[in-house]
Design an enzyme around this catalytic site. Sequence first.
Site, mmCIF file in Angstrom:
data_model
loop_
_atom_site.group_PDB
_atom_site.id
_atom_site.type_symbol
_atom_site.label_atom_id
_atom_site.label_comp_id
_atom_site.label_asym_id
_atom_site.label_seq_id
_atom_site.Cartn_x
_atom_site.Cartn_y
_atom_site.Cartn_z
ATOM 1 N N LYS A 124 0.823 -1.213 0.000
ATOM 2 C CA LYS A 124 0.000 0.000 0.000
ATOM 3 C C LYS A 124 0.858 1.264 0.000
ATOM 4 C CE LYS A 124 -4.296 -1.950 1.593
ATOM 5 N NZ LYS A 124 -3.904 -3.365 1.788
HETATM 6 C C1 PLP Z 1 -4.502 -4.481 1.147
HETATM 7 C C2 PLP Z 1 -3.727 -5.736 1.044
HETATM 8 C C3 PLP Z 1 -4.098 -6.760 0.122
HETATM 9 C C4 PLP Z 1 -5.324 -6.674 -0.758
HETATM 10 O O1 PLP Z 1 -5.200 -5.686 -1.769
HETATM 11 P P1 PLP Z 1 -6.490 -5.193 -2.563
HETATM 12 O O2 PLP Z 1 -6.030 -4.048 -3.400
HETATM 13 O O3 PLP Z 1 -7.476 -4.744 -1.511
HETATM 14 O O4 PLP Z 1 -7.012 -6.334 -3.367
HETATM 15 C C5 PLP Z 1 -3.289 -7.884 0.042
HETATM 16 N N1 PLP Z 1 -2.214 -8.036 0.846
HETATM 17 C C6 PLP Z 1 -1.835 -7.082 1.732
HETATM 18 C C7 PLP Z 1 -0.643 -7.324 2.596
HETATM 19 C C8 PLP Z 1 -2.576 -5.896 1.867
HETATM 20 O O5 PLP Z 1 -2.205 -4.964 2.769
#
Ligand code: PLP
Length: 481
Positions: A124
């Site tokens: 993120k």
């Molecule tokens: C947010 C997140 C996901 C999922 O990503 P999306 O964009 O919501 O599909 C997967 N793995 C981790 C570690 C995350 O923080």
Amino acid sequence: MNYKSTRGHDVPQTFSEILLGGLAPDGGLYLPQQYPRVSADELESWRKLSYADLAYEILARFCDDIPADDLRALTRKTYTPEVYSNARTGDNTADITPLRKLGDESGAPLYLLGLSNGPTLAFKDMAMQLLGNLFEYALARAGQELNILGATSGDTGSAAEYAMRGKRGIRVFMLSPHRKMSAFQTAQMFSLQDPNIFNLAVQGVFDDCQDIVKAVSNDLEFKSRQKIGTVNSINWARVVAQVVYYFKGWLLATDGPGQKVSFCVPSGNFGNVCAGHIARMMGLPIDKLVVATNENDVLDEFFRTGIYRVRKAAETYHTSSPSMDISKASNFERFIFDLLGQDAGKLAQLFRDVDTKGGFDLSGTPDYDRIRQFGFVSGRSTHDDRVATIRDLSSRYGITIDTHTADGVKVAREHLSAGTPMVVLETALPAKFADTIREALGREPERPAAFEGIEALPQRFEVMPADAAQVKAYIARHTGL
Ligand SMILES: *Cc1c(COP(=O)(O)O)cnc(C)c1O
């Protein structure tokens, strides 16, 4: 480049106009009026670009109301090896998203694309760090300020706080359930001492935090007076920032034009894999996009059957890959819009059905058949699969992966085809999920040096009852608005 709503509202918006907003006025999500195309020659000319300059080339195709020099300065400020410095030894941090080959399996080269070397050790950061710089720039230009209100059970809140800390014109009010996050996650957020970051530890569970955010956002007078905004995963700039690493991953895994690469994406809200879909629509030679879910398999069910059935909160499992524990995928609407040939009327009907009947059924329709054209396949993984996969990668390749990435590797292995590189997106580092690493390997995960001893740092947070009125009063006291 203007933007339209998936549900048909047709007052075109510019990139900067949608940057600070959430949903379109008709409840839809924003998408560009056309996807920009990148030719094979252009793609080849990008092989030597730094990550920051590649990000500029891609963003510039989606954004024509920020001057080129400013946009380039923003990407260069965001994507530096200093910000993405938590890579494993041996990984090339200058690449920002290092590609590491695991080995050949079933004749397919299997890779990990390291997206988790930013300040909070999850992918993120890749988009959120850019968002912080874009917000600061746009607010300064408009002479405005913004108060971000969010609820988190871990990853999103810390990524937002590390992206917004110290930014002029921005405050962050982040609600988290008191004493329910891991010690590591709590320390990551609460040790921030920046005066524009406010951690509110709510006496309740994550759902209480989300309810408070909803209640505050529904008070339109308060929302507008306090300049409340969000940074949730439907934000268009977040999605487009994620498009960049599909291009980078392709460039690192190939050596000539037209070669196809598959990507496997651990998925929750469908933001990350939606970016892969957009990269493909722009002309990136992607073979398969593999959607990996955990026990919360709403998306896997849809891709296998054509039936989209959202779960109730009580039907959502708490798993050891918690950032994928979703009942409803908030970015899914963008993909369905393309699947329906961008028919906004039909899309609006389907998502009304989601609200009234809890889902929709495309099985046996030409729309469902189009999934194959778009290259989508899927699979699901369980706690036992995660533990087995973490063990297997440790013994076979000497690498420790986190639980979400383990879901990705498990499902990727079900979709290998000889000769086509398979790139699994590494969405977090194992240090964040120590319990499962201990269960799988009988030892602690390695921790990047910057995180040694963070649990002992002084923490700054305010305990609050689960009461929207008190949260509002707290916000008003601290904004002075
Ligand atoms: C947010 C997140 C996901 C999922 O990503 P999306 O964009 O919501 O599909 C997967 N793995 C981790 C570690 C995350 O923080």
